[in-house]
Motif scaffolding. Structure first.
Motif, PDB file in Angstrom:
ATOM      1  N   ASP A 103       0.840  -1.193   0.000  1.00  0.00           N
ATOM      2  CA  ASP A 103       0.000   0.000   0.000  1.00  0.00           C
ATOM      3  C   ASP A 103       0.881   1.251   0.000  1.00  0.00           C
ATOM      4  O   ASP A 103       1.847   1.343   0.760  1.00  0.00           O
ATOM      5  N   GLU A 104       0.571   2.212  -0.836  1.00  0.00           N
ATOM      6  CA  GLU A 104       1.409   3.419  -0.939  1.00  0.00           C
ATOM      7  C   GLU A 104       1.419   4.231   0.359  1.00  0.00           C
ATOM      8  O   GLU A 104       2.412   4.865   0.692  1.00  0.00           O
ATOM      9  N   ASN A 105       0.320   4.221   1.105  1.00  0.00           N
ATOM     10  CA  ASN A 105       0.304   4.927   2.387  1.00  0.00           C
ATOM     11  C   ASN A 105       1.245   4.261   3.385  1.00  0.00           C
ATOM     12  O   ASN A 105       1.953   4.946   4.119  1.00  0.00           O
ATOM     13  N   LEU A 144       3.882   2.518   2.632  1.00  0.00           N
ATOM     14  CA  LEU A 144       5.226   2.832   2.142  1.00  0.00           C
ATOM     15  C   LEU A 144       5.641   4.230   2.610  1.00  0.00           C
ATOM     16  O   LEU A 144       6.766   4.421   3.090  1.00  0.00           O
ATOM     17  N   GLY A 145       4.757   5.191   2.502  1.00  0.00           N
ATOM     18  CA  GLY A 145       5.046   6.552   2.940  1.00  0.00           C
ATOM     19  C   GLY A 145       5.266   6.642   4.440  1.00  0.00           C
ATOM     20  O   GLY A 145       6.154   7.354   4.908  1.00  0.00           O
ATOM     21  N   GLU A 202      -1.579  16.222   4.172  1.00  0.00           N
ATOM     22  CA  GLU A 202      -1.032  14.867   4.329  1.00  0.00           C
ATOM     23  C   GLU A 202      -0.381  14.737   5.704  1.00  0.00           C
ATOM     24  O   GLU A 202       0.746  15.178   5.926  1.00  0.00           O
TER      25      GLU A 202
END
Length: 85
Positions: free
Chosen positions: A2-4, A6-7, A58
């Protein structure tokens, strides 16, 4: 992945990256090898990331970079206190 997620992982890793340096400086009470200019540039860049995080709304960007700013401000203060004159 999931990109979130990863961030969030990236934010945590970059936020804590300077903590070992702060611990070393505090233990040794020596900041001779640190560049205060590098720390100032890093704090400036991280502060811009916080601003960007607010613009984009964000929270992971805001929190991770705000924490990193605080860690680096502590390091800058140590640099000022422990640099030999």
């Amino acid at each position: 992945m999931d990109e979130n997620l990863l961030g969030i992982i990236a934010g945590i890793l970059t936020s804590v990256s300077m903590i070992p340096q702060v611990i070393k400086v505090l233990k040794e009470k020596n900041a001779e090898d640190l560049s205060w200019m590098m720390i100032l540039v890093l704090i400036s860049g991280l502060s811009l990331w916080v601003w960007y995080g607010f613009i984009k709304d964000e929270l992971p960007i805001i929190l991770s970079n705000a924490f990193a700013v605080l860690v680096n401000i502590v390091l800058l203060i140590c640099c000022i206190i422990y640099k030999k004159r």
